[in-house]
Design a protein around this motif. Structure first.
Motif, PDB file in Angstrom:
ATOM      1  N   PHE A 195       9.388  20.467  -0.025  1.00  0.00           N
ATOM      2  CA  PHE A 195      10.440  19.298  -0.345  1.00  0.00           C
ATOM      3  C   PHE A 195      11.193  19.471   0.951  1.00  0.00           C
ATOM      4  N   ALA A 196      11.834  21.118   1.665  1.00  0.00           N
ATOM      5  CA  ALA A 196      12.591  21.066   2.884  1.00  0.00           C
ATOM      6  C   ALA A 196      11.399  20.346   4.250  1.00  0.00           C
ATOM      7  N   ILE A 197      10.714  20.655   4.278  1.00  0.00           N
ATOM      8  CA  ILE A 197       9.161  19.952   5.107  1.00  0.00           C
ATOM      9  C   ILE A 197      10.029  18.350   5.046  1.00  0.00           C
ATOM     10  N   LEU A 198       9.377  18.251   3.720  1.00  0.00           N
ATOM     11  CA  LEU A 198       9.964  16.812   3.683  1.00  0.00           C
ATOM     12  C   LEU A 198      11.057  15.924   3.773  1.00  0.00           C
ATOM     13  N   VAL A 199      12.171  17.310   3.971  1.00  0.00           N
ATOM     14  CA  VAL A 199      13.194  15.741   3.958  1.00  0.00           C
ATOM     15  C   VAL A 199      13.659  16.551   6.111  1.00  0.00           C
ATOM     16  N   MET A 200      13.301  17.286   6.702  1.00  0.00           N
ATOM     17  CA  MET A 200      13.613  17.461   7.650  1.00  0.00           C
ATOM     18  C   MET A 200      12.615  16.057   8.045  1.00  0.00           C
ATOM     19  N   VAL A 201      11.271  15.775   7.370  1.00  0.00           N
ATOM     20  CA  VAL A 201      11.102  15.315   8.943  1.00  0.00           C
ATOM     21  C   VAL A 201      11.483  13.648   8.553  1.00  0.00           C
ATOM     22  N   ASN A 202      11.600  13.582   7.372  1.00  0.00           N
ATOM     23  CA  ASN A 202      12.153  12.000   7.494  1.00  0.00           C
ATOM     24  C   ASN A 202      13.754  12.354   8.138  1.00  0.00           C
ATOM     25  N   TYR A 203      14.352  13.111   8.107  1.00  0.00           N
ATOM     26  CA  TYR A 203      15.581  13.534   8.769  1.00  0.00           C
ATOM     27  C   TYR A 203      15.158  13.176  10.573  1.00  0.00           C
ATOM     28  N   LEU A 204      14.391  13.953  11.028  1.00  0.00           N
ATOM     29  CA  LEU A 204      14.369  13.543  12.182  1.00  0.00           C
ATOM     30  C   LEU A 204      13.647  12.532  12.139  1.00  0.00           C
ATOM     31  N   SER A 205      12.888  11.453  10.902  1.00  0.00           N
ATOM     32  CA  SER A 205      11.768  10.138  11.632  1.00  0.00           C
ATOM     33  C   SER A 205      13.553   9.447  11.463  1.00  0.00           C
ATOM     34  N   SER A 206      14.211   9.000  10.931  1.00  0.00           N
ATOM     35  CA  SER A 206      15.198   8.687  10.891  1.00  0.00           C
ATOM     36  C   SER A 206      16.089   8.392  12.228  1.00  0.00           C
ATOM     37  N   TYR A 250       7.184   7.214   2.832  1.00  0.00           N
ATOM     38  CA  TYR A 250       7.010   6.881   1.761  1.00  0.00           C
ATOM     39  C   TYR A 250       5.365   7.273   1.884  1.00  0.00           C
ATOM     40  N   LEU A 251       4.965   8.456   3.672  1.00  0.00           N
ATOM     41  CA  LEU A 251       3.553   8.853   3.624  1.00  0.00           C
ATOM     42  C   LEU A 251       4.243  10.209   2.868  1.00  0.00           C
ATOM     43  N   PHE A 283       0.690  -1.406   0.342  1.00  0.00           N
ATOM     44  CA  PHE A 283      -0.289   0.333   0.141  1.00  0.00           C
ATOM     45  C   PHE A 283       1.181   1.473   0.086  1.00  0.00           C
ATOM     46  N   LEU A 284       1.747   1.032   0.738  1.00  0.00           N
ATOM     47  CA  LEU A 284       2.695   2.386   0.674  1.00  0.00           C
ATOM     48  C   LEU A 284       3.609   2.352  -0.674  1.00  0.00           C
ATOM     49  N   LEU A 285       4.199   1.486  -0.994  1.00  0.00           N
ATOM     50  CA  LEU A 285       4.412   1.249  -2.056  1.00  0.00           C
ATOM     51  C   LEU A 285       3.838   2.407  -3.281  1.00  0.00           C
ATOM     52  N   GLY A 286       2.264   1.742  -3.099  1.00  0.00           N
ATOM     53  CA  GLY A 286       1.510   1.929  -4.125  1.00  0.00           C
ATOM     54  C   GLY A 286       1.409   3.356  -4.079  1.00  0.00           C
TER      55      GLY A 286
END
Lengths: 250, 491
Positions: B31-42, A229-230, A149-152
């Motif tokens: 895009f910056a928010i995307l990077v930030m969210v992923n950085y924090l999630s990692s 993914y989200l 689902f997430l990949l989708g």
């Protein structure tokens, strides 16, 4: 919300009343079946400690279905409307740009998930022939579907974006395939880098779809993969929204 | 005025540029928010395994060790990933779990076939034979340890021996035990050493047979699981117990008593805070000298008797374990049962001094109250509860031990090659060594993880049915339904 559901239903109808949708499901099902037949042949020759879901995601057919189905499902969502001129009609209806984008994305995603549903039948068939209840652990099947689902979500949003930028369905499909394939290839790039700490290695590992799917297929839910993914889906949907919105100021 | 209005462009160049800037800026922001969210999630993430099997769960010992790592440990999996797909899969999964626990673990995979040059480079760097295709190399601060792929599996050969199957099935995966031990070895390269005394009919750590005298499996637990080197020690040849001795093992002396000088050396070693494991057995026909001249001074008494706690005269299960002592409480919590050969009674001497500086003697294991003891001196049988093992500790203040530690058991055969495969005996051996070596972080046992293997055995006709179902039946049914819908729509 009513316009959203109406539009989603209309989009889904486009898949299910034409032969195209069934052909897509048939081809996918054939590839899924081929991978399961390969798995059974392998299990016939030797035993394996890996869960069936993990054996399935390892086969190239899984990725083939994912990479090829996404452009084919999504290539028409905006391109067809643009090329036939129905897009302007749609935009004059009292429905917001976000609702248009989300309805088309949701319809593509629902069709994509319907396409994967026969996987349950294949797993049940394997469960039947192995006569081993643990070969179909419901939790692992659940997480595998979560991964699919997430990949989708990501691939459908990429496809919607690709379809929104061009009138040609062919170009939309090629663009979607190119973006999807690039993301997939990044997975292998991470393996080639030397063993060092650094943002490049960390980023590639974070984006590794193979790793994510390996986790999901063995019953592990990792918040990093879910958020990746989200958030990436959100980003592509935002880009699509911007493209759809751009008609107002072009 | 009307002319002015019609000639004014509805979308000026400035507005267009403004809109472009707005779109570009908005996209960059998202895009910056995307990077930030992923950085924090990692950095702050949650991993949860919800499958029914707990294949991927790590033991508390491994978790503790990984959290305590301060140096980077490089782990390279060099595998023929196609030929050894299963074992590579298990290895890779497990080590990835390690790397998720701490950023100090740097994991890399080299496929022997896909990247032969990198594989050869690695083998040359660590001076490994080119014939070794499946190895896992652990490297930290110039210290390297190699785990070989063929040591990772535990096989069940019983069906083959019973001729019920022609196949040897894999039943356990020893990865975690070996990998944790390897990380321990490279991250904390301080080598501990154990000495086995020889010359008095003791068990031989080099003897690899499966009989009662051989102790090679116990020696392997020392080296492979606990990273402790061992040597044999002939006490008359030395001035004292070697300074690098972390644990002295006297394993079942049975043919000769210790000479006075040897006893003095052992006594001095213990007085200076040494650690020793004394194992006795019922086959000893004479006093070794250790009982009266060393252990009695530490408050430990050993009877010259034979204790059994079951109707089976060859072995019995220990019925009572101390629930507080770190060695035995883990065995109790795992609900395991130590198997002993008929044992001598080992307990606390009644007249032992009791004071803050006196050695603290604790009985670790006892029989049930229905055990039977045969006294060799009085030739009399008596029924009752007998202590079987004791632990002695001196100078322990709030959990920190500066003085001696001693373990005494009335049986030595339970750690021999014949009986150490019993899970609890194996566990006990490991616990005892780590308690004596004062390594509380290792007072857990990492056993092999059971592997559940799938296999199908279908007849040719069944395979054909399955082939039809997967390749024609299911796709065909969907296509047929699609054609029916299409035809209905057309009509």
């Amino acid at each position: 919300m009513q316009p959203f559901f109406t539009l989603t239903r209309r989009e889904l109808g486009a898949y299910f009343v034409s032969l195209t949708g069934y052909v897509i499901i048939t081809v996918s099902l054939f590839l899924i079946g081929l991978s399961f037949y390969t798995i059974v042949s392998k299990l016939q020759a030797e035993s394996t400690p890996l869960p069936i879901t993990e054996l399935f995601y390892i086969t190239p057919f899984f990725w083939l279905v994912l990479l090829l189905s996404a452009p084919i499902i999504t290539m028409r969502v905006f391109s067809l409307e643009h090329s036939t001129g129905t897009f302007e009609t749609l935009m004059t209806t009292p429905i917001s740009d976000w609702q248009v984008v989300m309805a088309k994305f949701t319809a593509s995603l629902v069709f994509y998930m319907v396409m994967w549903l026969p996987l349950l039948g294949c797993l049940a068939a394997i469960r039947y022939v192995t006569r081993d209840p643990s070969s179909m652990d419901p939790n692992i099947v659940g997480t595998t579907f979560l991964g699919i689902f997430l990949l989708g979500c990501l691939y459908m949003s990429m496809g919607c974006f690709a379809s929104s930028v061009t009138k040609s369905q062919m170009i939309a499909a090629m663009l979607s395939l190119a973006i999807g394939l690039s993301l997939f290839i990044l997975t292998f790039l991470g393996e080639q880098l030397p063993m060092e700490k650094g943002w490049a290695v960390a980023t590639l590992n974070h984006m590794s779809m193979l790793e994510h799917m390996q986790d999901f297929s063995r019953g592990v839910i990792d918040s990093r993969a879910v958020i990746y993914y989200l958030s990436a889906t959100g980003f592509f949907l935002f880009l699509t929204y911007r493209v759809v919105e751009s008609r107002r100021w072009k | 005025m009307g002319d002015d209005e019609t000639s004014r462009p509805s979308f000026s160049a400035g507005m267009r540029w403004g809109k472009r800037f707005n779109v570009g800026f908005g996209t960059c922001l998202v895009f910056a928010i995307l990077v930030m969210v992923n950085y924090l999630s990692s950095r702050y993430f949650l991993r949860k395994e919800i499958g029914l099997s707990t294949q991927n769960a790590l033991s508390p010992q491994t978790e503790k060790l990984l959290k305590a790592l301060t140096n980077d440990v490089e782990i390279t999996i060099l595998f023929d990933t196609k030929a050894e797909e299963d074992i590579y899969g298990l290895t890779s999964k497990l080590l990835k779990e390690y790397s998720y626990r701490t950023p100090k673990i740097l994991l890399k995979t080299i496929d022997f076939n896909r990247n032969p040059s990198a594989a050869q480079l690695l083998l040359a760097k660590h001076k490994l034979s080119g014939l070794q295709k499946n190895v896992i190399v652990f490297h930290c601060n110039d210290t390297t340890k190699v785990v070989y792929g063929n040591n990772l599996s535990e096989y069940d050969i019983q069906p083959l021996l019973n001729q019920t199957s022609k196949e040897i099935r894999r039943q356990g995966f020893k990865g975690e035990s070996l990998f944790t031990s390897a990380i321990l070895a490279v991250a904390y390269p301080q080598k501990l050493k154990a000495y086995f005394t020889v010359g008095h009919g003791e068990h031989d750590p080099m003897l690899t047979t499966s009989d009662r005298r051989a102790y090679s499996k116990f020696a392997a637990i020392l080296t492979e699981e606990n990273n402790i080197q061992f040597s044999r020690l002939y006490l008359p040849d030395t001035n004292a117990v070697p300074e690098d001795c972390n644990v002295l093992i006297v394993a079942g002396p049975s043919t000769a008593a210790f000479a006075e000088q040897e006893l003095t050396k052992i006594s001095s070693y213990l007085k200076s805070g040494g650690r020793a494991l004394f194992l006795f057995n019922t086959e000893t026909k004479l006093e070794s000298g250790i009982e009266a001249k060393i252990l009695a001074k530490w408050g430990v008494g050993i009877r010259f008797n034979l204790v059994v706690d079951s109707e089976n005269p060859s072995s019995f299960a220990v019925q009572r374990l101390d629930a507080q002592h770190p060695i035995t409480k883990n065995i109790l919590s795992e609900q395991m049962s130590i198997e002993l050969y008929p044992s001598r009674a080992v307990g606390m001497l009644s007249g032992a001094p009791k004071g803050p500086t006196s050695p603290k003697v604790e009985v670790l294991a006892q029989t049930s109250d229905k055990a039977v003891g045969f006294d060799a001196e009085t030739k009399a049988y008596s029924r009752g509860t007998y202590p079987l093992m004791v632990a002695v500790e001196q100078g322990s203040i709030k959990g920190v031990t500066t003085g001696a530690r001693i373990i005494v058991t009335g049986d030595s055969f339970f750690l021999s090659n014949m009986m150490i495969d019993n899970e609890a005996n194996h566990f006990f051996a490991s616990m005892v060594i780590n308690w004596l070596a004062d390594r509380p972080q290792l007072l857990f046992e990492i056993g092999p993880k059971p592997i559940h293997e799938f296999k199908v055995s279908l007849s040719v006709s069944k395979m054909r049915q399955l082939q039809f179902l997967f390749l024609a039946g299911m796709p065909g049914a969907v296509l047929l339904f699609g054609i029916l819908v299409w035809l209905k729509r057309r009509s």
